[in-house]
Design a protein around this motif. Structure first.
Motif, PDB file in Angstrom:
ATOM      1  N   PRO A  15      29.758  27.352  36.714  1.00 19.32           N
ATOM      2  CA  PRO A  15      30.977  26.802  36.873  1.00 19.32           C
ATOM      3  C   PRO A  15      32.136  27.257  35.654  1.00 19.32           C
ATOM      4  O   PRO A  15      33.241  27.677  36.082  1.00 19.32           O
ATOM      5  CB  PRO A  15      30.845  25.351  36.645  1.00 19.32           C
ATOM      6  N   LYS A  16      31.580  27.491  34.775  1.00 19.91           N
ATOM      7  CA  LYS A  16      32.537  28.034  33.650  1.00 19.91           C
ATOM      8  C   LYS A  16      33.049  29.484  34.131  1.00 19.91           C
ATOM      9  O   LYS A  16      34.352  29.945  33.930  1.00 19.91           O
ATOM     10  CB  LYS A  16      32.011  28.221  32.263  1.00 19.91           C
ATOM     11  N   GLN A  17      32.173  30.503  34.600  1.00 18.28           N
ATOM     12  CA  GLN A  17      32.408  31.518  35.054  1.00 18.28           C
ATOM     13  C   GLN A  17      33.321  31.784  36.137  1.00 18.28           C
ATOM     14  O   GLN A  17      34.375  32.387  36.257  1.00 18.28           O
ATOM     15  CB  GLN A  17      31.063  32.456  34.805  1.00 18.28           C
ATOM     16  N   ASP A  18      33.066  30.790  37.003  1.00 16.94           N
ATOM     17  CA  ASP A  18      33.949  30.582  38.393  1.00 16.94           C
ATOM     18  C   ASP A  18      35.214  30.163  37.848  1.00 16.94           C
ATOM     19  O   ASP A  18      36.329  30.723  38.524  1.00 16.94           O
ATOM     20  CB  ASP A  18      33.345  29.600  39.274  1.00 16.94           C
ATOM     21  N   ARG A  19      35.384  29.311  36.941  1.00 15.48           N
ATOM     22  CA  ARG A  19      36.764  28.949  36.475  1.00 15.48           C
ATOM     23  C   ARG A  19      37.599  30.139  35.764  1.00 15.48           C
ATOM     24  O   ARG A  19      38.593  30.141  36.117  1.00 15.48           O
ATOM     25  CB  ARG A  19      36.846  27.662  35.700  1.00 15.48           C
ATOM     26  N   SER A  20      36.844  30.646  35.039  1.00 14.91           N
ATOM     27  CA  SER A  20      37.321  31.946  34.414  1.00 14.91           C
ATOM     28  C   SER A  20      37.860  33.146  35.480  1.00 14.91           C
ATOM     29  O   SER A  20      38.965  33.529  35.209  1.00 14.91           O
ATOM     30  CB  SER A  20      36.433  32.620  33.276  1.00 14.91           C
ATOM     31  N   ARG A  21      36.918  33.363  36.293  1.00 14.21           N
ATOM     32  CA  ARG A  21      37.584  34.091  37.415  1.00 14.21           C
ATOM     33  C   ARG A  21      38.639  33.663  38.118  1.00 14.21           C
ATOM     34  O   ARG A  21      39.713  34.476  38.596  1.00 14.21           O
ATOM     35  CB  ARG A  21      36.399  34.437  38.229  1.00 14.21           C
ATOM     36  N   ALA A  22      38.723  32.406  38.519  1.00 14.58           N
ATOM     37  CA  ALA A  22      39.793  31.772  39.069  1.00 14.58           C
ATOM     38  C   ALA A  22      40.978  31.824  38.407  1.00 14.58           C
ATOM     39  O   ALA A  22      42.027  32.228  39.089  1.00 14.58           O
ATOM     40  CB  ALA A  22      39.353  30.434  39.620  1.00 14.58           C
ATOM     41  N   THR A  23      41.037  31.776  37.121  1.00 13.63           N
ATOM     42  CA  THR A  23      42.225  31.774  36.167  1.00 13.63           C
ATOM     43  C   THR A  23      42.541  33.110  36.095  1.00 13.63           C
ATOM     44  O   THR A  23      43.808  33.452  36.192  1.00 13.63           O
ATOM     45  CB  THR A  23      41.791  31.192  34.782  1.00 13.63           C
ATOM     46  N   ARG A  24      41.797  33.787  35.918  1.00 13.10           N
ATOM     47  CA  ARG A  24      42.295  35.527  36.066  1.00 13.10           C
ATOM     48  C   ARG A  24      42.795  36.007  37.081  1.00 13.10           C
ATOM     49  O   ARG A  24      43.874  36.482  37.209  1.00 13.10           O
ATOM     50  CB  ARG A  24      40.735  36.483  35.817  1.00 13.10           C
ATOM     51  N   ARG A  25      42.169  35.520  38.502  1.00 13.33           N
ATOM     52  CA  ARG A  25      42.957  35.967  39.575  1.00 13.33           C
ATOM     53  C   ARG A  25      44.508  35.343  39.779  1.00 13.33           C
ATOM     54  O   ARG A  25      45.128  35.925  40.316  1.00 13.33           O
ATOM     55  CB  ARG A  25      41.986  35.319  40.651  1.00 13.33           C
ATOM     56  N   ARG A  26      44.600  34.101  39.363  1.00 12.58           N
ATOM     57  CA  ARG A  26      45.725  33.324  39.432  1.00 12.58           C
ATOM     58  C   ARG A  26      46.857  34.182  38.453  1.00 12.58           C
ATOM     59  O   ARG A  26      48.110  34.110  39.031  1.00 12.58           O
ATOM     60  CB  ARG A  26      45.610  31.797  38.923  1.00 12.58           C
TER      61      ARG A  26
END
Length: 208
Positions: A15-26
């Motif tokens: 989940p942390k990696q998913d959140r990090s990828r989502a933040t980067r994309r935003r």
């Protein structure tokens, strides 16, 4: 002793990696939007972070410098554009003038959209920012090669024939020029006429 990884540790990490990828994309998408709307001078890391809904610290965690953020943003959206173009190949006519016209329209759409507006601001800034220029020059070169290759694929062009390679490149240059004209006013009627005429010229070059 080796490190023992448990299932729960892996589950916590995902989940942390998913959140990090989502933040980067935003951040990447916000950077392109800000660049298109505000230009280089009005697009700071703080502005982009606010637009993305994240803290400045989170933005700097992903991108150490402003130059890194904006070149990565344009590259990210350009990759999405290339993927979209390839996906849209299927609905095109199988061959003939209709396909050529549809491909030219598709290419012109790219140069009249947000990505081109953002990239243009980045290109102009690079002319005056020594720290930005090498990144942008390398990015522009790579995107240009990829765009040409995709255009050749979509047009089913045989570049071994005289004049075909140059005419395909001229199509991209023409699309870029139409994109510049659109920045100042709605140029739809003239653009439609130019696309129709150029499609006939291109068809004749491709297929004699």
């Amino acid at each position: 002793m080796g490190v023992v990884r448990t299932a729960s540790a892996d589950a916590d990490r995902s989940p942390k990696q998913d959140r990090s990828r989502a933040t980067r994309r935003r951040l990447l998408e916000a950077a392109v939007a800000c660049l298109a709307e505000r230009g280089w001078s009005g697009s700071t890391v703080t502005v982009v972070a606010e637009h993305a809904g994240v803290s400045r610290g989170a933005a700097q965690h992903h991108f150490r410098t402003r130059e890194e953020l904006f070149t990565a943003a344009v590259e990210h959206v350009a990759e999405e554009w290339l993927t979209t173009i390839r996906r849209r190949e299927r609905p095109l006519a199988p061959h003939g003038p209709e396909r050529t016209h549809a491909v030219v329209e598709l290419l012109v759409e790219v140069f009249t959209g947000q990505l081109f507006r953002a990239a243009l601001h980045l290109w102009v800034a690079a002319a005056d920012e020594p720290g930005l220029r090498p990144r942008v020059a390398a990015l522009e070169s790579r995107i240009g090669r990829e765009a040409h290759r995709v255009a050749v694929e979509l047009l089913e062009a045989d570049e071994s024939l005289p004049g075909v390679r140059e005419t395909v490149q001229a199509t991209l240059d023409m699309a870029r020029g139409l994109g510049l004209a659109t920045l100042l006013r709605d140029d739809t009627p003239r653009r439609t006429a130019v696309v129709a005429q150029w499609s006939r010229v291109l068809q004749a070059t491709l297929h004699g």
